[in-house]
Design a protein around this motif. Structure first.
Motif, PDB file in Angstrom:
ATOM      1  N   GLU A  80       0.825  -1.209   0.000  1.00  0.00           N
ATOM      2  CA  GLU A  80       0.000   0.000   0.000  1.00  0.00           C
ATOM      3  C   GLU A  80       0.861   1.262   0.000  1.00  0.00           C
ATOM      4  O   GLU A  80       0.514   2.261  -0.645  1.00  0.00           O
ATOM      5  CB  GLU A  80      -0.933  -0.010   1.210  1.00  0.00           C
ATOM      6  N   LYS A  81       2.001   1.184   0.668  1.00  0.00           N
ATOM      7  CA  LYS A  81       2.896   2.342   0.740  1.00  0.00           C
ATOM      8  C   LYS A  81       3.504   2.658  -0.616  1.00  0.00           C
ATOM      9  O   LYS A  81       3.513   3.813  -1.060  1.00  0.00           O
ATOM     10  CB  LYS A  81       3.995   2.077   1.767  1.00  0.00           C
ATOM     11  N   ILE A  82       3.991   1.632  -1.317  1.00  0.00           N
ATOM     12  CA  ILE A  82       4.654   1.902  -2.597  1.00  0.00           C
ATOM     13  C   ILE A  82       3.636   2.220  -3.686  1.00  0.00           C
ATOM     14  O   ILE A  82       3.918   3.003  -4.600  1.00  0.00           O
ATOM     15  CB  ILE A  82       5.546   0.715  -3.021  1.00  0.00           C
ATOM     16  N   VAL A  83       2.429   1.636  -3.596  1.00  0.00           N
ATOM     17  CA  VAL A  83       1.383   1.968  -4.570  1.00  0.00           C
ATOM     18  C   VAL A  83       0.942   3.416  -4.394  1.00  0.00           C
ATOM     19  O   VAL A  83       0.762   4.151  -5.380  1.00  0.00           O
ATOM     20  CB  VAL A  83       0.187   1.010  -4.420  1.00  0.00           C
ATOM     21  N   SER A  84       0.805   3.856  -3.140  1.00  0.00           N
ATOM     22  CA  SER A  84       0.438   5.256  -2.869  1.00  0.00           C
ATOM     23  C   SER A  84       1.526   6.198  -3.369  1.00  0.00           C
ATOM     24  O   SER A  84       1.235   7.253  -3.945  1.00  0.00           O
ATOM     25  CB  SER A  84       0.217   5.462  -1.372  1.00  0.00           C
ATOM     26  N   ALA A  85       2.798   5.817  -3.156  1.00  0.00           N
ATOM     27  CA  ALA A  85       3.907   6.655  -3.618  1.00  0.00           C
ATOM     28  C   ALA A  85       3.931   6.728  -5.140  1.00  0.00           C
ATOM     29  O   ALA A  85       4.197   7.789  -5.713  1.00  0.00           O
ATOM     30  CB  ALA A  85       5.228   6.099  -3.101  1.00  0.00           C
ATOM     31  N   GLN A  86       3.629   5.621  -5.799  1.00  0.00           N
ATOM     32  CA  GLN A  86       3.602   5.614  -7.262  1.00  0.00           C
ATOM     33  C   GLN A  86       2.459   6.482  -7.788  1.00  0.00           C
ATOM     34  O   GLN A  86       2.645   7.258  -8.735  1.00  0.00           O
ATOM     35  CB  GLN A  86       3.460   4.187  -7.779  1.00  0.00           C
ATOM     36  N   ASP A  87       1.285   6.374  -7.162  1.00  0.00           N
ATOM     37  CA  ASP A  87       0.140   7.187  -7.590  1.00  0.00           C
ATOM     38  C   ASP A  87       0.421   8.672  -7.381  1.00  0.00           C
ATOM     39  O   ASP A  87       0.056   9.505  -8.217  1.00  0.00           O
ATOM     40  CB  ASP A  87      -1.111   6.766  -6.814  1.00  0.00           C
ATOM     41  N   LEU A  88       1.079   8.999  -6.257  1.00  0.00           N
ATOM     42  CA  LEU A  88       1.410  10.396  -5.981  1.00  0.00           C
ATOM     43  C   LEU A  88       2.409  10.925  -7.003  1.00  0.00           C
ATOM     44  O   LEU A  88       2.294  12.061  -7.481  1.00  0.00           O
ATOM     45  CB  LEU A  88       1.982  10.521  -4.571  1.00  0.00           C
ATOM     46  N   SER A  89       3.376  10.085  -7.367  1.00  0.00           N
ATOM     47  CA  SER A  89       4.374  10.500  -8.351  1.00  0.00           C
ATOM     48  C   SER A  89       3.718  10.751  -9.715  1.00  0.00           C
ATOM     49  O   SER A  89       4.042  11.726 -10.405  1.00  0.00           O
ATOM     50  CB  SER A  89       5.443   9.407  -8.480  1.00  0.00           C
ATOM     51  N   LYS A  90       2.778   9.898 -10.099  1.00  0.00           N
ATOM     52  CA  LYS A  90       2.073  10.090 -11.360  1.00  0.00           C
ATOM     53  C   LYS A  90       1.264  11.384 -11.331  1.00  0.00           C
ATOM     54  O   LYS A  90       1.198  12.121 -12.325  1.00  0.00           O
ATOM     55  CB  LYS A  90       1.157   8.902 -11.632  1.00  0.00           C
ATOM     56  N   LEU A  91       0.653  11.649 -10.182  1.00  0.00           N
ATOM     57  CA  LEU A  91      -0.161  12.858 -10.057  1.00  0.00           C
ATOM     58  C   LEU A  91       0.704  14.107 -10.153  1.00  0.00           C
ATOM     59  O   LEU A  91       0.349  15.078 -10.830  1.00  0.00           O
ATOM     60  CB  LEU A  91      -0.903  12.831  -8.718  1.00  0.00           C
ATOM     61  N   GLN A  92       1.864  14.077  -9.502  1.00  0.00           N
ATOM     62  CA  GLN A  92       2.782  15.233  -9.553  1.00  0.00           C
ATOM     63  C   GLN A  92       3.317  15.437 -10.957  1.00  0.00           C
ATOM     64  O   GLN A  92       3.461  16.585 -11.419  1.00  0.00           O
ATOM     65  CB  GLN A  92       3.927  15.007  -8.576  1.00  0.00           C
TER      66      GLN A  92
END
Length: 226
Positions: free
Chosen positions: A209-221
């Motif tokens: 969940e941590k790395i998926v959230s980080a990946q989604d945040l990176s895509k959003l940025q």
């Protein structure tokens, strides 16, 4: 032949002779009027003989099976996690800083070639190969030659970039629930399944969940920057 088998053999002969002398020979049955009793004991003897024959066949098949397995590999697969903190050692419950450690022990004097290790998680369509996660120690593939020989597969949950990539691959193969999971150890002859413990599944879910959230945040940025 072992002394135990010799002892059992002579004990069987002794019990047979004793039973024959005590209850098997009754000369009074030779007199008239005992026809029904003779028929009954004859029938009973037939049943006992039949049961003994079936038992002998079962024992023979079992011994034949044991002999056929003498040249087949047998591995003992277990967890032997490497606990890094005192609290984890006391509770025997994994924490994020501990290492997952799978121990493989050769139980026969038969060569066993360990080829690959896979991870299966509930909700994911296919198993994921994780042989590249191994940290230090003996490489993979690896061959166990002797009885009692051991091989270990250890990896970190919180500091392994390779594990992060593996967990992201789970997302592309389905929707992992982490309610159930297992490791699959593949050898040249067989496959062995080791079910994951609840504390390990919880740590993997938390990391996922941590790395998926980080990946989604990176895509959003990245989307905002464009």
């Amino acid at each position: 032949m072992s002394w135990k088998l010799v002892g059992v053999f002579f004990l069987c002969i002794f019990m047979f002779v004793l039973g024959l002398l005590v209850g098997g020979v009754d000369f009074s049955l030779m007199k008239e009027g005992h026809g029904s009793e003779v028929a009954f004991w004859s029938m009973l003897g037939g049943w006992v003989s039949g049961i003994a024959t079936v038992a002998a066949v079962i024992v023979s098949l079992y011994l034949a099976y044991q002999a056929s397995q003498a040249g087949v590999e047998k591995l003992e697969i277990s967890f032997d996690h490497i606990f890094q903190t005192l609290s984890s050692k006391r509770s025997k419950k994994m924490g994020p800083d501990d290492l997952v450690n799978i121990k493989v022990k050769n139980m026969r004097s038969v060569t066993a070639a360990i080829l690959n290790i896979y991870m299966e998680i509930e909700g994911v369509n296919d198993r994921i190969r994780i042989s590249n996660l191994k940290q230090n120690g003996l490489p993979i593939p690896y061959i166990l030659h002797h009885i009692g020989e051991r091989w270990e597969f250890a990896f970190s949950i919180s500091t392994s970039n390779r594990l992060d990539i593996t967990l992201l691959n789970l997302k592309s193969e389905g929707e992992p629930t982490f309610r159930k999971g297992s490791f699959i150890i593949e050898t040249a002859m067989n496959q062995y399944t080791l079910k994951m413990q609840p504390d390990l599944l919880a740590l993997l879910k938390e990391r996922y969940e941590k790395i998926v959230s980080a990946q989604d945040l990176s895509k959003l940025q990245n989307g905002w920057s464009q």
